[in-house]
Every structure is written in structure tokens, then in C-alpha cells.
Scaffold this motif. Structure first.
Motif, PDB file in Angstrom:
ATOM      1  N   ASN A 294      29.257 -46.032  24.134  1.00 10.45           N
ATOM      2  CA  ASN A 294      27.805 -45.818  24.056  1.00 10.45           C
ATOM      3  C   ASN A 294      27.390 -44.458  24.613  1.00 10.45           C
ATOM      4  OD1 ASN A 294      28.368 -46.390  26.687  1.00 10.45           O
ATOM      5  ND2 ASN A 294      26.686 -47.812  27.001  1.00 10.45           N
ATOM      6  N   PRO A 295      27.951 -43.358  24.066  1.00 11.43           N
ATOM      7  CA  PRO A 295      27.451 -42.054  24.496  1.00 11.43           C
ATOM      8  C   PRO A 295      25.991 -41.928  24.080  1.00 11.43           C
ATOM      9  CG  PRO A 295      28.818 -41.826  22.552  1.00 11.43           C
ATOM     10  CD  PRO A 295      28.938 -43.249  22.989  1.00 11.43           C
ATOM     11  N   PHE A 296      25.221 -41.145  24.833  1.00 10.88           N
ATOM     12  CA  PHE A 296      23.807 -40.988  24.489  1.00 10.88           C
ATOM     13  C   PHE A 296      23.692 -40.066  23.282  1.00 10.88           C
ATOM     14  CE2 PHE A 296      23.502 -41.655  29.240  1.00 10.88           C
ATOM     15  CZ  PHE A 296      23.295 -43.014  29.100  1.00 10.88           C
ATOM     16  N   PRO A 297      23.141 -40.573  22.181  1.00 10.16           N
ATOM     17  CA  PRO A 297      23.187 -39.839  20.920  1.00 10.16           C
ATOM     18  C   PRO A 297      22.340 -38.578  20.918  1.00 10.16           C
ATOM     19  CG  PRO A 297      21.875 -41.825  20.681  1.00 10.16           C
ATOM     20  CD  PRO A 297      22.478 -41.874  22.046  1.00 10.16           C
ATOM     21  N   THR A 298      21.331 -38.514  21.792  1.00 15.88           N
ATOM     22  CA  THR A 298      20.458 -37.346  21.757  1.00 15.88           C
ATOM     23  C   THR A 298      20.968 -36.234  22.667  1.00 15.88           C
ATOM     24  OG1 THR A 298      19.107 -38.365  23.458  1.00 15.88           O
ATOM     25  CG2 THR A 298      18.404 -38.665  21.199  1.00 15.88           C
ATOM     26  N   MET A 299      22.152 -36.438  23.249  1.00 15.10           N
ATOM     27  CA  MET A 299      22.662 -35.427  24.171  1.00 15.10           C
ATOM     28  C   MET A 299      23.977 -34.844  23.667  1.00 15.10           C
ATOM     29  SD  MET A 299      22.104 -37.285  27.814  1.00 15.10           S
ATOM     30  CE  MET A 299      20.635 -38.235  28.185  1.00 15.10           C
ATOM     31  N   THR A 300      24.287 -33.646  24.166  1.00 11.53           N
ATOM     32  CA  THR A 300      25.565 -33.042  23.840  1.00 11.53           C
ATOM     33  C   THR A 300      26.646 -33.657  24.727  1.00 11.53           C
ATOM     34  OG1 THR A 300      25.342 -31.347  25.506  1.00 11.53           O
ATOM     35  CG2 THR A 300      24.402 -30.867  23.365  1.00 11.53           C
TER      36      THR A 300
ATOM     37  N   SER B   6      24.701 -36.647  32.553  1.00 10.90           N
ATOM     38  CA  SER B   6      23.540 -37.533  32.453  1.00 10.90           C
ATOM     39  C   SER B   6      23.439 -38.491  33.633  1.00 10.90           C
ATOM     40  CB  SER B   6      23.603 -38.330  31.152  1.00 10.90           C
ATOM     41  OG  SER B   6      24.732 -39.180  31.154  1.00 10.90           O
TER      42      SER B   6
END
Lengths: 360, 258
Positions: free
Chosen positions: B97-103, B110
């Protein structure tokens, strides 16, 4: 990288696009013959276009579609053929209707459009004054101010409502959601009447721009909250849990992870909300009157908007008046168009540097 | 580095609504050991691991009694903020579940941002975290690309690196390899073996071989005939797999049910 083993893509590297000769034959027949019969019947028998379209073209096209499906794929192809005709016919129908609306606004409105139409106001203009002077500048300004005030007030309220509905476990959510749905069905004139009777007739305020903004809030709120709620609900719970498992307080998890993930949906929600109110006429006639003067003060004096401007000139009914109304409609359309494109560009999700496009 | 990463549970009981799903689970997770939780589906091991960093209470109908002691202090004590618990006890989920809006870089940092801590040496932290998750060489040139441009296995290792950036005492892993290919699984297992030098690891797994490869101790959970789940056997991994004391453990680890 072993580039030497890579081969250039052959021209025909899409075997699924190779249709059999039977299928190709049937598609040609099905697309050409009904159209030819229709044109012949329409011109030859001097029929009404719409009547001919629905009574001659559609049945023949359906029959041909069914035949093409049967000829190409056997019995199981019949329904495919019918469904294809129905979808193509009606989507084209709707597209043509939409295009014709836009086209009539553009073609009729273009005559009235000129630089002074954008900045001059309606002072000294009667129904028969020529198009050389006068314009909708005051109405454009009024629309921007009234819509702007409503948006500034409503967007935080609506998003807060959506957040309440999706991110909390409060027991009153069901009631709030039901009320929101009821609010979505509220006729706009009722919202206008409410403000008119409660705040204007009562003498507390008078017919000014900010009253118009207030009357538009209940119309904009349910549109934004319901779409924003849907887009927040689509954010996977794994992301929220991931943020919380990293030791985030709920508000930070929301602002840094959930909200950015739902950003484009929320921008769409705001757009739909603006689109919902920007063309509203009835509540504005009640709350901000139909002004002819330029007025940038929402707290004093009547204020014109594009919808009330259109309404006013349609009511007058002279040839130049109608042209002015069309012109204002075109301005409204351009306005909404710019807004939509702008918001789409602004909300396009771009993370970090440009990702490398993988070759298909 | 303080090498005190001792986690212990005392008589954990869990309910969902009125349904009793876990009964009297008392386990000792030894300092810098890897403990595997095994058992058939529905035996409560995922529920149990979520009680260890207070993620359990996010489920609306959740109920719990008992104690979870991190270095002797109860994480469920009244004065304890669950936010601080989750900073010290990291978690990696089943689905990456990486944060999709982040690089990639932003994902690593994060945790610090989300928990409101200062980022002093961002570049250094990104590098060490990715190195500890053994993926620095793969991604060092694409740190500013979106996290979703990574493959599934890389995404999961990114999530591990993200947890490591918080420098937790304990790392919980809920079936971290169940969605991954054998190659990615092997690399994550290697990572686990390196990480246990510095932290205590608890891993839920359905894969018996994986438990034997990575775990020092193994707990076998079982829920029979609708009864709440219980720990049937808890011992060194070698004993659980080679010399199980309980017949049910024997049958399960030899693949006769579950």
C-alpha cells in the motif's frame, strides 16, 4: 540491456484486428444499405426527417444489424448485432442533439459577441437598441461575484459533510445522508423564495448580491457533498490504515493521504457544483433583481447575472434582444468551458517527475 | 542503539461485537527474534497481530481484554497514545500500500511527516532505509518517480523501507509475501533475516517453508468448531515443525489440514 535481440514491431502485429471476409462484408452492407434506403425514402417520398429516421431508418438498421450478427457469428451473433445498433444509434442521436445545442448557441450568439459586449453594461439599452452599444459586462461580473461567494462558502461545508459521512462512524450519518438527498431534490425557486421571505421581505436585508449567493448554497451543497463522498469512499482503506500504522494522527492521515488520493474526484465535485448553480435563474430574480447597472458590491444594490440577463432579453422579445440573449448564453457556455478545462488541468494527478512512458 | 525490543502479550482476548474470536493468547516475542504466527484461515492470527500495534481498535465492533507489553509497559494503558505505539511498532500489510500520490522518496519520508517528526537528513534516511530493504540499487535513480511505477514486489519492499525509516522497535508483518512472486518473496525473507539484528519481528504467514526459513519461534493458532482461536503450540520453530507436542500441530505442519 540486450538490445540486439529486440525486433522492430511488424506492421500487422494485431491479429485481433483481422476480421474475416464474411464479417467485413456484413459490416459494409450493414453500415451502407440502411443509410441508402433511408436517404432515398426521405428525399424520394418527401418525409419529415425525424419521422423517417425513427420509422424507416431505425427498424431497417436493426434488421440489418441482426442479420449481420447472424451472418457473421450464427445465432449467438444476433443479440450482439442488435445491441450494437441500439448503442450506436442512440449515442449518436444524443451526441448530435448536444452538438446542435452548442452549435445554435455559437451561431446565434456570435453575432452579438464583440469586445464591448464583454465589458459594457445595460444602461440606456432598450429592447430595440442596436448591437453597437451595450453588453453583458455587468452580468458577467455579477455571475462571477455571486457564484464566487457561493463557492467559497459552500465548498468547505460540502467537503466537511462528505468527510463526516465517509471518515467518521457517527450514528447520525444516515439521517444526514437522507437530508442531503432530500436537499438535492429541492426546486431552486423554493431556495430563492426561502431567502426572499425570510431575509428580504422581513426587512432584515434587501435584494443584494450576497442574498443571491445565500439562496444558491442549498443547491450547490448536495451536489458537491455527494460526489465528494463517492470519491472519498473510493480511496482504499489500505491507504488509510497504512498511514495510521505509520503513527499518523487521523487528521494528518486524512490531509496527507486520503484527500490527495481523492483530489481529482473532489475537483470534479466542485465543478459539478459550480455548473449546477451558474445557470440558475429563478432564485436570482427573487434575490438580486434584474439590474442594468454595473455593481461590484454584493452588499448593496441589485446585481445582474448572465441567467437573469438572458431571461430579461428573452422577455423583451425583439430581434436585437434575442441576439443579446444568445450572446450572453454563448458567454456563459465559454465561461463553463474555461472552468472545466482549467480545473481538469489543475487536478491532473502528477506525482514527482514525469514518469517514463512504457512502450506499448 | 538500544537493543531492548521485547514484546509480550498477557491473556489477550478479542471480540467482534459479541463474538469471541481469540482466547487467552499469551506470547513472548523475544528480543530481536523472528516469530512466525501460523494457522489455518480464520484462526485469528491476523486479528492478533493487529492488536500488537493498536490497529485492531480501528474496526468498529472491536473489543479486547488483556495486556500487550512493549519493554514492560502496557501499550493499552490509559495514558498511552496509540499514535506513539504505532511509531514504535511498525506494520507491513498483506497488500502493498504505497501512497499513490507520492514519489518513492516521499513515501519513505511519509512516516516522519505523518507522525509530525522533523526530517533532519532526508537523503541519508532515504538511502539507509532503502538499503535495509535491499532495494537501493534498483531505485536510486528513480526516487522522484511515482511509487506506483514500481512492480508489486518492489512496492512491498518500499512499504517495508517506509516502516524502517521510522526506526521501530518491533516490525509486524501480516502475510507480507502472499501477493508476491517467489523472487520477491526470497528477497523479503533475506531482508527479514538482516533486520532482526536490530528489531523484533512478528510475521503472519500461510507458507510453512517461509516460517521455517525465517522464524526463530513459531506459534500455531487454531480455532476449532466455531470456538474462539487459541494458541495450540508455541515453541522454537524447530520444535514446532520437527517435534510438535500436539497432534493438531503435527497434522497442520505436515499439511494434513488447513
Amino acid at each position: 540491456m540486450t538490445d540486439t535481440l529486440a525486433q522492430p514491431r511488424p506492421k500487422n502485429a494485431a491479429p485481433w484486428e483481422k476480421l474475416g471476409s464474411r464479417v467485413r462484408f456484413a459490416s459494409w452492407i450493414t453500415s451502407l444499405v440502411p443509410a441508402a434506403i433511408f436517404v432515398a425514402a426521405w428525399l424520394g417520398l418527401q418525409l419529415d426527417f425525424m419521422a423517417a429516421l425513427l420509422t424507416i431508418f431505425l427498424p431497417i438498421q436493426l434488421a440489418f444489424g441482426a442479420w449481420a450478427g447472424f451472418y457473421s457469428y450464427g445465432r449467438k451473433g444476433v443479440n450482439d448485432g442488435l445491441l450494437m445498433v441500439v448503442t450506436f444509434f442512440f449515442s449518436t442521436f444524443v451526441l448530435v442533439l448536444l452538438a446542435s445545442v452548442i452549435w445554435s448557441v455559437i451561431s446565434e450568439g456570435a453575432a452579438a459577441l464583440s469586445p464591448h459586449f464583454i465589458y459594457q453594461n445595460n444602461r440606456y439599452i432598450t429592447g430595440t437598441t442596436g448591437l453597437e452599444i451595450g453588453g453583458a459586462g455587468h452580468a458577467i461580473l455579477g455571475s462571477v461575484i455571486i457564484t464566487g461567494i457561493t463557492t467559497v462558502i459552500t465548498v468547505p461545508l460540502a467537503i466537511a459533510t462528505a468527510v463526516y459521512l465517509t471518515e467518521t462512524r457517527d450514528g447520525a450519518r444516515g439521517v444526514v445522508r437522507t437530508l442531503l438527498q432530500a436537499l438535492a431534490g429541492l426546486p431552486s425557486v423554493v431556495a430563492g423564495l426561502f431567502i426572499y421571505s425570510m431575509l428580504i421581505v422581513s426587512g432584515w436585508s434587501s435584494q443584494v448580491g450576497v442574498m443571491a449567493s445565500l439562496s444558491l448554497i442549498p443547491l450547490m451543497l448536495p451536489t458537491i457533498s455527494r460526489v465528494a463522498e463517492e470519491s472519498l469512499r473510493l480511496v482504499p482503506s489500505e491507504l488509510r490504515n497504512g498511514a495510521l500504522a505509520l503513527g499518523a494522527p487521523s487528521y494528518k492521515a486524512f490531509f496527507m493521504v486520503t484527500l490527495p488520493a481523492a483530489k481529482s474526484g473532489i475537483v470534479t465535485a466542485v465543478l459539478l457544483g459550480v455548473a449546477r448553480i451558474i445557470g440558475e435563474t429563478a432564485p436570482l430574480i427573487l434575490t438580486a433583481v434584474i439590474a442594468n447597472e454595473t455593481n461590484a458590491n454584493p452588499l448593496a444594490g441589485g446585481m445582474a447575472t448572465l441567467p437573469t440577463y438572458i431571461y430579461n432579453f428573452l422577455y423583451l422579445g425583439d430581434a436585437t434582444s434575442l441576439q443579446r440573449a444568445w450572446g450572453a448564453a454563448l458567454v456563459l457556455l465559454i465561461f463553463v468551458g474555461i472552468l472545466f478545462v482549467g480545473a481538469r488541468v489543475a487536478s491532473a494527478t502528477r506525482v514527482g517527475s514525469k514518469p517514463k512512458r512504457r512502450k506499448k | 542503539m538500544s537493543n531492548l525490543n521485547h514484546l509480550e502479550t498477557k491473556d489477550i482476548n478479542v471480540w467482534f461485537g459479541e463474538r469471541h474470536v481469540l482466547r487467552d493468547v499469551s506470547l513472548q516475542f523475544q528480543n530481536n527474534h523472528v516469530t512466525a504466527l501460523i494457522g489455518p484461515s480464520g484462526c485469528g492470527k491476523s486479528t492478533f497481530i493487529r492488536t500488537l500495534n493498536r490497529m485492531h481498535e480501528l474496526i468498529p465492533s472491536a473489543g479486547l481484554s488483556g495486556q500487550v507489553l512493549l519493554n514492560g509497559e502496557d501499550i493499552y494503558a490509559q495514558a498511552v497514545d496509540p499514535v506513539n505505539v504505532r511509531i514504535n511498532i511498525g506494520m507491513v500489510f498483506q497488500k502493498p500500500n504505497p501512497f499513490p500520490t507520492m514519489t518513492i522518496r516521499e513515501n519513505i519520508l511519509s512516516g516522519l511527516k505523518l507522525s509530525g517528526r522533523k526530517i533532519e537528513d532526508g537523503d541519508g534516511l532515504v538511502e539507509t532505509s532503502l538499503q535495509r530493504a535491499s532495494m537501493w540499487n534498483e531505485v536510486k535513480d528513480r526516487l522522484s518517480e511515482p511509487a506506483l511505477s514500481l512492480s508489486g514486489g518492489q512496492q512491498q519492499r518500499l512499504c517495508i523501507a517506509r516502516s524502517l525509516a521510522m526506526d521501530p522497535n518491533v516490525l509486524l508483518m501480516d502475510e507480507p509475501c502472499s501477493a508476491l512472486d517467489p523472487g520477491s518473496t526470497r528477497r523479503i525473507e533475506e531482508t527479514i533475516l538482516e533486520l532482526k539484528e536490530n528489531m523484533t519481528i512478528v510475521i503472519v504467514t500461510h507458507n510453512m517453508q517461509q516460517a521455517q526459513r525465517v522464524a526463530d519461534s513459531t506459534a500455531f493458532f487454531l480455532s476449532e468448531n466455531g470456538n474462539p482461536g487459541e494458541v495450540v503450540e508455541f515453541d522454537t520453530t524447530e520444535n514446532v515443525f520437527m517435534r510438535p507436542k500436539d497432534d493438531r500441530t503435527n497434522e497442520y505442519v505436515n499439511g494434513r489440514f488447513g
